[in-house]
Design a protein around this motif. Structure first.
Motif, PDB file in Angstrom:
ATOM      1  N   VAL A  29       0.253  -0.956  -0.300  1.00 26.14           N
ATOM      2  CA  VAL A  29       0.439  -0.016   0.157  1.00 26.14           C
ATOM      3  C   VAL A  29       0.713   1.557  -0.373  1.00 26.14           C
ATOM      4  O   VAL A  29       1.964   1.306   1.042  1.00 26.14           O
ATOM      5  N   ALA A  30       1.479   2.266  -1.122  1.00 27.87           N
ATOM      6  CA  ALA A  30       1.961   2.952  -1.279  1.00 27.87           C
ATOM      7  C   ALA A  30       0.754   4.224  -0.281  1.00 27.87           C
ATOM      8  O   ALA A  30      -0.250   4.719  -0.258  1.00 27.87           O
ATOM      9  N   PRO A  31       1.820   4.937   0.966  1.00 28.82           N
ATOM     10  CA  PRO A  31       1.788   5.857   1.815  1.00 28.82           C
ATOM     11  C   PRO A  31       0.364   7.016   0.516  1.00 28.82           C
ATOM     12  O   PRO A  31      -0.557   7.610   1.696  1.00 28.82           O
ATOM     13  N   GLY A  62      -7.251  11.970   1.955  1.00 30.28           N
ATOM     14  CA  GLY A  62      -7.288  13.752   1.733  1.00 30.28           C
ATOM     15  C   GLY A  62      -6.677  13.810   3.617  1.00 30.28           C
ATOM     16  O   GLY A  62      -6.516  14.456   4.282  1.00 30.28           O
ATOM     17  N   GLY A  63      -5.691  12.445   3.919  1.00 27.73           N
ATOM     18  CA  GLY A  63      -4.892  12.541   5.210  1.00 27.73           C
ATOM     19  C   GLY A  63      -3.536  13.501   4.708  1.00 27.73           C
ATOM     20  O   GLY A  63      -3.342  13.694   3.664  1.00 27.73           O
ATOM     21  N   ARG A  64      -2.315  13.132   5.500  1.00 33.21           N
ATOM     22  CA  ARG A  64      -1.110  13.327   5.275  1.00 33.21           C
ATOM     23  C   ARG A  64      -0.195  12.537   5.295  1.00 33.21           C
ATOM     24  O   ARG A  64      -0.167  11.680   7.297  1.00 33.21           O
ATOM     25  N   VAL A  65       0.620  12.238   5.240  1.00 37.21           N
ATOM     26  CA  VAL A  65       1.930  11.353   5.247  1.00 37.21           C
ATOM     27  C   VAL A  65       3.175  11.749   6.345  1.00 37.21           C
ATOM     28  O   VAL A  65       3.458  12.579   6.390  1.00 37.21           O
ATOM     29  N   ALA A  66       3.210  11.462   7.706  1.00 34.56           N
ATOM     30  CA  ALA A  66       3.874  11.983   8.911  1.00 34.56           C
ATOM     31  C   ALA A  66       4.716  10.627   9.246  1.00 34.56           C
ATOM     32  O   ALA A  66       4.221   9.752   9.799  1.00 34.56           O
ATOM     33  N   ALA A  67       6.075  11.380  10.035  1.00 32.47           N
ATOM     34  CA  ALA A  67       6.758  10.585  10.464  1.00 32.47           C
ATOM     35  C   ALA A  67       6.224   9.848  11.583  1.00 32.47           C
ATOM     36  O   ALA A  67       5.035  10.966  12.296  1.00 32.47           O
ATOM     37  N   HIS A  68       6.364   9.492  12.209  1.00 33.99           N
ATOM     38  CA  HIS A  68       5.139   8.039  13.678  1.00 33.99           C
ATOM     39  C   HIS A  68       5.949   9.148  14.283  1.00 33.99           C
ATOM     40  O   HIS A  68       6.911   9.106  15.008  1.00 33.99           O
ATOM     41  N   ILE A  71       5.978   4.680   9.578  1.00 32.48           N
ATOM     42  CA  ILE A  71       5.387   6.361   9.020  1.00 32.48           C
ATOM     43  C   ILE A  71       3.854   6.290   9.552  1.00 32.48           C
ATOM     44  O   ILE A  71       3.504   5.161   9.969  1.00 32.48           O
ATOM     45  N   VAL A  72       2.576   7.734   9.970  1.00 35.00           N
ATOM     46  CA  VAL A  72       1.639   7.429  10.038  1.00 35.00           C
ATOM     47  C   VAL A  72       1.087   7.851   9.367  1.00 35.00           C
ATOM     48  O   VAL A  72       1.324   9.095   8.299  1.00 35.00           O
ATOM     49  N   ILE A  73      -0.588   8.245   8.804  1.00 39.61           N
ATOM     50  CA  ILE A  73      -1.407   8.644   8.304  1.00 39.61           C
ATOM     51  C   ILE A  73      -2.277   9.166   8.957  1.00 39.61           C
ATOM     52  O   ILE A  73      -2.456   9.078   9.935  1.00 39.61           O
ATOM     53  N   GLU A  74      -1.815  10.795   9.612  1.00 40.42           N
ATOM     54  CA  GLU A  74      -3.088  11.887  10.137  1.00 40.42           C
ATOM     55  C   GLU A  74      -3.917  12.053   9.301  1.00 40.42           C
ATOM     56  O   GLU A  74      -4.024  12.436   7.794  1.00 40.42           O
ATOM     57  N   ILE A  75      -4.804  11.819  10.330  1.00 38.80           N
ATOM     58  CA  ILE A  75      -6.311  11.965   9.064  1.00 38.80           C
ATOM     59  C   ILE A  75      -7.234  13.394  10.487  1.00 38.80           C
ATOM     60  O   ILE A  75      -7.028  12.709  11.390  1.00 38.80           O
ATOM     61  N   ASP A  76      -7.917  14.225   9.297  1.00 44.16           N
ATOM     62  CA  ASP A  76      -8.622  15.591   9.848  1.00 44.16           C
ATOM     63  C   ASP A  76      -9.836  14.999  10.623  1.00 44.16           C
ATOM     64  O   ASP A  76     -10.341  14.429   9.345  1.00 44.16           O
ATOM     65  N   THR A  77     -10.360  14.806  11.947  1.00 48.45           N
ATOM     66  CA  THR A  77     -11.956  14.737  11.811  1.00 48.45           C
ATOM     67  C   THR A  77     -12.703  15.177  12.816  1.00 48.45           C
ATOM     68  O   THR A  77     -12.064  16.281  13.355  1.00 48.45           O
TER      69      THR A  77
END
Length: 123
Positions: A23-25, A33-39, A49-55
């Motif tokens: 799965v390509a981050p 609609g999220g963004r890739v970020a370092a853990h 890494i993680v994916i940050e999602i605004d909810t």
């Protein structure tokens, strides 16, 4: 004393992406609609890494092994694999059983997922 009532979830179809091998981050972040970020935890061994999602509840973090769900109103949110498995079943050929969904060092179809999501080049 209160008397809670019992309810059952309505059978609805959702879309979801499992953050695992292949799965390509960047693609997942674009989809939700999220963004890739370092853990944020320096010594975290579950993935780089993680994916940050605004909810509506604030920024939520999807970690390697988690599912990202697109809800019935088009909203996105992360879901831990055990909760996903207890709540959803595949609507087609997708297998969400415990044999197929593992994270944090337990095999997933024979593959360790500690490094399921790696940063894209240049990150």
């Amino acid at each position: 004393m209160i008397s809670p009532e019992k309810f059952r979830k309505k059978p609805v179809e959702i879309e979801a992406v499992h953050l695992t091998n292949g799965v390509a981050p960047d693609e997942v972040a674009s989809w939700c609609g999220g963004r890739v970020a370092a853990h944020p935890e320096q010594n975290y061994t579950g993935g780089a890494i993680v994916i940050e999602i605004d909810t509506l509840e604030g920024t939520m973090r999807a970690e390697p092994g988690d599912w990202i769900i697109k809800g019935v109103a088009g909203e996105f949110y992360p879901c831990k694999p055990d909760i996903f498995e207890a709540t959803y079943e595949g609507a087609g050929s997708t297998d969400v059983s415990s044999d197929a969904v593992r994270c944090c060092g337990r095999p997933q179809n024979g593959i360790c997922v500690h490094d399921v999501i790696q940063p894209s080049p240049g990150r």
